[in-house]
Design a protein around this motif. Structure first.
Motif, PDB file in Angstrom:
ATOM      1  N   PRO A 283       0.521  -0.806  -0.206  1.00  0.00           N
ATOM      2  CA  PRO A 283      -0.002  -0.321   0.264  1.00  0.00           C
ATOM      3  C   PRO A 283       0.770   1.087  -0.033  1.00  0.00           C
ATOM      4  O   PRO A 283       0.511   2.088  -0.724  1.00  0.00           O
ATOM      5  CB  PRO A 283      -0.797   0.262   1.518  1.00  0.00           C
ATOM      6  CG  PRO A 283      -0.906  -1.570   1.344  1.00  0.00           C
ATOM      7  CD  PRO A 283       0.414  -2.388   1.023  1.00  0.00           C
ATOM      8  N   SER A 284       1.597   1.476   1.196  1.00  0.00           N
ATOM      9  CA  SER A 284       2.327   2.207   1.162  1.00  0.00           C
ATOM     10  C   SER A 284       3.450   2.520  -0.409  1.00  0.00           C
ATOM     11  O   SER A 284       3.950   4.282  -0.290  1.00  0.00           O
ATOM     12  CB  SER A 284       3.536   2.204   2.173  1.00  0.00           C
ATOM     13  OG  SER A 284       3.098   2.056   3.220  1.00  0.00           O
ATOM     14  N   PHE A 285       4.138   1.803  -0.730  1.00  0.00           N
ATOM     15  CA  PHE A 285       4.653   1.362  -2.098  1.00  0.00           C
ATOM     16  C   PHE A 285       3.785   2.243  -3.108  1.00  0.00           C
ATOM     17  O   PHE A 285       3.743   2.820  -3.946  1.00  0.00           O
ATOM     18  CB  PHE A 285       4.842   0.211  -2.991  1.00  0.00           C
ATOM     19  CG  PHE A 285       5.282   0.176  -4.101  1.00  0.00           C
ATOM     20  CD1 PHE A 285       6.944   0.777  -4.336  1.00  0.00           C
ATOM     21  CD2 PHE A 285       4.560   0.140  -4.756  1.00  0.00           C
ATOM     22  CE1 PHE A 285       7.567   0.372  -5.176  1.00  0.00           C
ATOM     23  CE2 PHE A 285       5.398   0.434  -6.526  1.00  0.00           C
ATOM     24  CZ  PHE A 285       7.293   0.568  -7.119  1.00  0.00           C
ATOM     25  N   ALA A 286       2.190   1.618  -3.117  1.00  0.00           N
ATOM     26  CA  ALA A 286       1.444   2.011  -3.966  1.00  0.00           C
ATOM     27  C   ALA A 286       1.013   4.343  -4.469  1.00  0.00           C
ATOM     28  O   ALA A 286       0.234   4.533  -5.642  1.00  0.00           O
ATOM     29  CB  ALA A 286       0.171   1.854  -4.249  1.00  0.00           C
ATOM     30  N   ILE A 287       1.568   4.378  -3.269  1.00  0.00           N
ATOM     31  CA  ILE A 287       1.055   5.692  -2.977  1.00  0.00           C
ATOM     32  C   ILE A 287       1.896   6.494  -3.519  1.00  0.00           C
ATOM     33  O   ILE A 287       2.416   7.395  -3.622  1.00  0.00           O
ATOM     34  CB  ILE A 287       0.024   6.102  -0.915  1.00  0.00           C
ATOM     35  CG1 ILE A 287      -0.533   4.884  -1.089  1.00  0.00           C
ATOM     36  CG2 ILE A 287       0.249   7.520  -0.668  1.00  0.00           C
ATOM     37  CD1 ILE A 287      -1.315   4.772   0.267  1.00  0.00           C
ATOM     38  N   GLU A 288       3.151   6.415  -2.423  1.00  0.00           N
ATOM     39  CA  GLU A 288       4.235   6.617  -2.146  1.00  0.00           C
ATOM     40  C   GLU A 288       5.126   7.063  -3.541  1.00  0.00           C
ATOM     41  O   GLU A 288       5.871   7.469  -3.784  1.00  0.00           O
ATOM     42  CB  GLU A 288       5.247   6.526  -1.287  1.00  0.00           C
ATOM     43  CG  GLU A 288       4.283   7.758   0.002  1.00  0.00           C
ATOM     44  CD  GLU A 288       5.659   6.508   1.424  1.00  0.00           C
ATOM     45  OE1 GLU A 288       6.024   6.612   1.186  1.00  0.00           O
ATOM     46  OE2 GLU A 288       4.227   6.680   2.593  1.00  0.00           O
ATOM     47  N   VAL A 289       5.339   5.622  -3.964  1.00  0.00           N
ATOM     48  CA  VAL A 289       6.065   5.990  -5.517  1.00  0.00           C
ATOM     49  C   VAL A 289       5.253   5.628  -6.294  1.00  0.00           C
ATOM     50  O   VAL A 289       5.923   6.485  -7.419  1.00  0.00           O
ATOM     51  CB  VAL A 289       6.795   4.181  -5.385  1.00  0.00           C
ATOM     52  CG1 VAL A 289       7.474   4.033  -6.787  1.00  0.00           C
ATOM     53  CG2 VAL A 289       7.201   3.759  -4.176  1.00  0.00           C
ATOM     54  N   SER A 290       3.707   5.190  -6.931  1.00  0.00           N
ATOM     55  CA  SER A 290       3.810   5.220  -8.126  1.00  0.00           C
ATOM     56  C   SER A 290       2.220   6.240  -7.818  1.00  0.00           C
ATOM     57  O   SER A 290       1.937   6.486  -9.118  1.00  0.00           O
ATOM     58  CB  SER A 290       2.370   3.557  -7.794  1.00  0.00           C
ATOM     59  OG  SER A 290       3.294   2.649  -7.968  1.00  0.00           O
ATOM     60  N   GLY A 291       1.703   7.291  -7.009  1.00  0.00           N
ATOM     61  CA  GLY A 291       1.415   7.822  -6.569  1.00  0.00           C
ATOM     62  C   GLY A 291      -0.434   7.469  -7.128  1.00  0.00           C
ATOM     63  O   GLY A 291      -1.761   8.629  -7.268  1.00  0.00           O
ATOM     64  N   LYS A 292      -0.626   7.036  -6.518  1.00  0.00           N
ATOM     65  CA  LYS A 292      -2.070   6.134  -6.363  1.00  0.00           C
ATOM     66  C   LYS A 292      -2.912   6.709  -5.078  1.00  0.00           C
ATOM     67  O   LYS A 292      -1.882   7.194  -3.990  1.00  0.00           O
ATOM     68  CB  LYS A 292      -1.807   4.759  -5.919  1.00  0.00           C
ATOM     69  CG  LYS A 292      -1.354   4.258  -7.482  1.00  0.00           C
ATOM     70  CD  LYS A 292      -1.703   4.582  -8.489  1.00  0.00           C
ATOM     71  CE  LYS A 292      -0.892   4.079  -9.519  1.00  0.00           C
ATOM     72  NZ  LYS A 292      -0.843   3.544 -11.226  1.00  0.00           N
ATOM     73  N   SER A 293      -4.312   6.776  -5.323  1.00  0.00           N
ATOM     74  CA  SER A 293      -4.837   7.007  -3.715  1.00  0.00           C
ATOM     75  C   SER A 293      -4.524   6.260  -2.552  1.00  0.00           C
ATOM     76  O   SER A 293      -4.644   5.352  -2.931  1.00  0.00           O
ATOM     77  CB  SER A 293      -6.540   7.153  -4.475  1.00  0.00           C
ATOM     78  OG  SER A 293      -6.908   5.756  -4.594  1.00  0.00           O
TER      79      SER A 293
END
Length: 408
Positions: A283-293
């Motif tokens: 989840p942190s990778f998706a939010i902080e690296v991939s720019g997801k919500s």
């Protein structure tokens, strides 16, 4: 006349002890044992070996373990919701690796206490052991709700204390169903173990909504109360079928000379070093690296847990056709490839979702098949203590990886 009577009485007393003689029965005193067999204590484990396996009653044991694992592992699997909030709002200056220690302690301590938990299951009624575990888990979360001002306090309560209670629930919940089945053992253990995925599946969004609406303190309190209430009812039905004879040694370490055990132990260390990495960091990778919500990150945990629920049951069925060890090896390989081929090279939404599905599906087999393999190799008589020893490998892997997660 009197001499005749005396002679008659003397003759009666000198007759051999014949059970067919009513005179002897009347004259012979009743001999009672000075030390009659002691009745089993209410807290001691009682044998139900006379009950057959693969019966409808056996499925009540599976259902009991299922509901217990919803919270024993469900809370661990849903910790990603707390970690995301802690990192973004409550403790923004703390490194991710420090916050990860809370969830790591939950899992690591649960496995570290696998040995004493297995011993308690052999010596005491498993219903009492699991009730105590549920009480400790509930108290840990409620106490943690008043300690959310410092990370180290959460480590001790939400992490360490919860892990102790979860161990007293987890080991009986995954080992007792195996005692009640012969033909459908893999399926039964898989159904019980699927509670871990169901727990993460609904606890993750429920926790996220409680945190956003009420804050972390009330989210912990509400979860703690529910954990204690549900576990108290479920513990009434989780019973031992076999009673293990007392031994001079509290823990029999002779199994450490078995090469099969050592190989599975080494595999447990290697597998656990990465088992929770997707659950905690995806989840942190998706939010902080991939720019997801934030919602997308939370949904990834939900997807992993949903796929894991299906995987636990499906691998149980597959093990009946392809063999327990073969299925376990295949699950380990495919779960590893999902991270290497779908997560690390890409940042697209589709590949992250695909990784969550594939990883959840096959990582579920790593949890559900270990008790089945243990029963196949060493029997079900001491399955609780052997599983407790194996879970020390999981503790070793979790502790070894914890300080290295920041680099990931």
């Amino acid at each position: 006349m009197s001499l005749s009577v005396d002679d008659s009485r003397s003759t009666m007393r000198e007759k051999p002890n014949s059970p067919d003689s009513p005179d002897v029965l009347e004259d012979k005193p009743v001999i009672t044992s000075e030390h009659p067999p002691a009745a089993p204590k209410w807290w001691a484990s009682k044998s139900l070996e006379h009950r057959p396996t693969d019966t409808p009653y056996a499925w009540t044991v599976v259902a009991s373990g299922f509901f217990m694992l919803i919270f024993a592992m469900g809370c661990v699997n849903s910790y990603g919701s707390y970690q995301t909030y802690y990192h973004l709002h409550q403790f923004p200056n703390e490194p991710t690796s420090t916050l990860t220690w809370i969830g790591t302690l939950q899992f690591a301590v649960m496995n570290l206490f696998g040995i004493p938990s297995g011993i308690l299951c052999e010596r005491f009624d498993s219903r009492l052991v699991t009730f105590l575990g549920g009480l400790i888990m509930g108290l840990a979360l409620v106490i943690a709700s008043f300690c959310d001002s410092a990370v180290w306090k959460l480590m001790l309560t939400q992490g360490f204390m919860f892990g102790i209670g979860a161990s007293l629930v987890y080991i009986p919940a995954v080992s007792m169903p195996a005692q009640w089945f012969t033909k459908r053992r893999a399926l039964a253990v898989g159904v019980a173990a699927s509670g871990t995925g169901i727990g993460g599946l609904w606890l993750t969004p429920a926790t996220d909504h409680m945190i956003s609406g009420l804050g972390t303190a009330w989210a912990l309190r509400i979860t703690g109360i529910i954990v204690f209430a549900v576990n108290s009812v479920a513990s009434l039905f989780l019973r031992n079928r076999l009673v293990v004879q007392r031994r001079e040694k509290i823990v029999d370490f002779s199994i450490l000379r078995d090469s099969r055990f050592l190989l599975i132990f080494a595999g447990g260390i290697c597998g656990t070093t990465a088992y929770f990495t997707p659950l905690f960091l995806l989840p942190s990778f998706a939010i902080e690296v991939s720019g997801k919500s934030n919602d997308f990150g939370t949904n990834l945990i939900t997807i992993v847990n949903a796929a894991s629920t299906i995987g636990r049951i499906a691998t149980g069925q597959a093990a009946a056709s392809f063999g327990n060890m073969n299925t376990l090896s295949a699950c380990t390989l495919l779960a590893s490839l999902s991270v290497l081929a779908l997560w690390l090279p890409f940042q697209a939404s589709g590949t992250l979702v695909a990784c969550a599905i594939v990883y959840g599906m096959f990582s579920g087999g790593l949890i559900s098949l270990i008790p089945v393999v243990t029963a196949e190799l060493w029997g079900i008589q001491r399955i609780a203590t052997i599983i407790g020893l194996l879970y020390v490998a999981y503790f070793t892997g979790a502790i070894w990886l914890a300080p290295r997660r920041q680099a990931l």
